[in-house]
Design a protein around this motif. Sequence first.
Motif, short mmCIF file in Angstrom:
data_model
loop_
_atom_site.label_atom_id
_atom_site.label_comp_id
_atom_site.label_asym_id
_atom_site.label_seq_id
_atom_site.Cartn_x
_atom_site.Cartn_y
_atom_site.Cartn_z
N GLY A 19 -7.30 -0.04 4.85
CA GLY A 19 -7.00 1.27 4.30
C GLY A 19 -8.19 1.63 3.44
N THR A 22 -6.80 0.24 -0.10
CA THR A 22 -6.20 -1.05 -0.12
C THR A 22 -6.58 -1.88 0.94
OG1 THR A 22 -4.10 0.14 0.86
CG2 THR A 22 -4.42 -0.03 -1.55
N LYS A 24 -4.03 -4.23 3.23
CA LYS A 24 -2.62 -4.96 3.40
C LYS A 24 -2.36 -5.68 4.27
CE LYS A 24 -0.91 -0.36 1.41
NZ LYS A 24 -0.82 1.01 1.66
N SER A 188 -4.12 7.52 -0.27
CA SER A 188 -5.13 7.81 -0.65
C SER A 188 -6.02 8.60 0.36
CB SER A 188 -6.27 6.49 -0.67
OG SER A 188 -5.77 5.63 -1.28
N GLY A 308 1.85 5.86 -0.24
CA GLY A 308 2.06 5.45 -1.63
C GLY A 308 2.32 6.76 -2.61
N HIS A 312 6.20 7.40 -4.10
CA HIS A 312 6.59 7.24 -5.51
C HIS A 312 6.32 8.28 -6.39
CE1 HIS A 312 6.57 2.95 -4.56
NE2 HIS A 312 5.51 2.83 -3.99
N HIS A 313 6.05 9.54 -5.75
CA HIS A 313 5.86 10.29 -6.86
C HIS A 313 6.70 11.73 -6.61
CE1 HIS A 313 2.43 8.60 -9.20
NE2 HIS A 313 2.10 8.18 -7.92
N1 LIG Z 1 3.98 1.56 -6.49
C1 LIG Z 1 3.00 2.76 -6.79
N2 LIG Z 1 3.58 3.38 -7.69
C2 LIG Z 1 3.18 4.72 -8.02
N3 LIG Z 1 2.01 5.39 -7.19
C3 LIG Z 1 1.71 4.49 -6.19
C4 LIG Z 1 2.08 3.23 -5.84
N4 LIG Z 1 1.59 2.60 -4.64
C5 LIG Z 1 0.87 3.55 -4.47
N5 LIG Z 1 0.61 4.75 -5.18
C6 LIG Z 1 -0.18 5.81 -4.86
O1 LIG Z 1 -0.52 6.02 -3.61
C7 LIG Z 1 -2.06 5.86 -3.72
C8 LIG Z 1 -2.25 5.05 -2.47
O2 LIG Z 1 -1.70 5.08 -1.12
P1 LIG Z 1 -1.56 4.01 -0.35
O3 LIG Z 1 -0.61 4.70 0.75
O4 LIG Z 1 -0.71 2.93 -1.03
O5 LIG Z 1 -2.91 3.37 0.16
P2 LIG Z 1 -3.86 3.61 1.40
O6 LIG Z 1 -4.04 4.73 1.61
O7 LIG Z 1 -5.25 2.82 0.89
O8 LIG Z 1 -3.22 2.86 2.19
C9 LIG Z 1 -2.51 5.15 -4.95
O9 LIG Z 1 -3.68 6.08 -5.29
C10 LIG Z 1 -1.27 5.85 -5.90
O10 LIG Z 1 -1.83 7.20 -6.50
#
Ligand SMILES: Nc1ncnc2c1ncn2[C@@H]1O[C@H](COP(=O)(O)OP(=O)(O)O)[C@@H](O)[C@H]1O
Length: 380
Positions: A19, A22, A24, A188, A308, A312-313
Amino acid sequence: MAVDSLMRSRMRVLTLNAGSSTFKWTAFGAGGEVVESGSLSWASEAADDRRRQLRLLLRSFVPSDAIGHRLVHGGNRYRQAVRIDPQVQGGLKALVPLAPLHLPMALHAIEVVQDSLPDVPQFACFDTTFHTTIPDAAAAYAIPLEWTRRWGLRRFGFHGLSVEWAVKRAREILGRMPSRLVVCHLGSGCSVTAVRDGRSLDTTMGYTPIEGPVMATRSGSLDPGLLLELQIAHGISAIELREVLEQRSGLLGMSGISGDVGRLRAASLAGDIDATHALEHFIWSLLRAVGSMVGVLGGTDAVVFTGGVGEHHDWVRSAVAAAIPGCRLNERVDCENEVDRLLSLPDAAVEALMIRCREDMVIREHVLHQLADRSKAGAR
Ligand SMILES: Nc1ncnc2c1ncn2[C@@H]1O[C@H](COP(=O)(O)OP(=O)(O)O)[C@@H](O)[C@H]1O
Ligand SMILES: CC(=O)OP(=O)(O)O
Ligand SMILES: [Mg+2]
């Protein structure tokens, strides 16, 4: 034949997901169980450090029979998952300029695996596959037809592996397929997809994963006239513009603090004006995006929050849900144990769900399908 399909479903599949912020991974065992999974956060790492971390990591996985990679962009050439060979690698390299935040690391992971495990088949599974059902009217850009045809310009849409999982889980949880479903993938990268009877009808990401609502470091949609003005009147080169729009815009660019919604929320609550402004614009852009997808669906029966931020929000979910007529959330639902949940009140006209993003499950499915197709072709 039955033995054959049983053996395939007993393949140990490793899934890798590069990603934008991240990396994963999930190692599935022979029965589909998760043997090992994890995530590397590399939002602030330079490309060389990311490569080094990846090389170290890829040495340590449990043995697997096949590897599935998430590739965000398949372009016009790859409409479904494909076994990776040198020709496919060449085809994927050509797509790097369309997804520079994602494809280079996924391609690097493919190369590292190839060097260390040359006998394990690798498959590319695409974010774009789920959106191949988008009708031409939604996929078009209103530019001269000659350009569109010459360069194959269209809305591809991304986060398809995530949306495919969200649709499957929504159907399971609700006990029926909602005819008009809106899926908000907020991580993200952020996108909102209109799903009609289980198929993608329209989505906010476009030819590249920059279009749509505001993201962690990506600008989201901008007036094309503003982009022209930056280049023509202010001397910003196209290359610099691309780098800025991908990596130094969005929440990070607006706040000057971070692209992480949690960090910005904390800064905003502590009184930081720029963080507050960035988050207000983020929410505003989400409302615009959700409104447009509800519009093309002619209303909505259910909305999913995933990714994410979506997972979580709760305050982001509440702000979005408040703008969807008939969507009333049960504020007492606790999502923090990461189990998929119905969020809406029992009598709400529009159901809302939090679904944990499981791109890994869909990648595994796509790999197993490919293995099945290949073994059928081999048997003929
Ligand atoms: N456990 C968590 N608690 C709070 N916020 C989270 C958590 N995991 C991810 N996030 C939020 O999600 C964002 C990343 O999104 P995610 O979907 O995990 O990553 P990506 O887009 O790289 O796949 C982070 O910047 C953060 O704001
Ligand atoms: C396509 C995309 O933006 O993916 P991610 O959210 O994983 O960065
Ligand atoms: Mg992601």
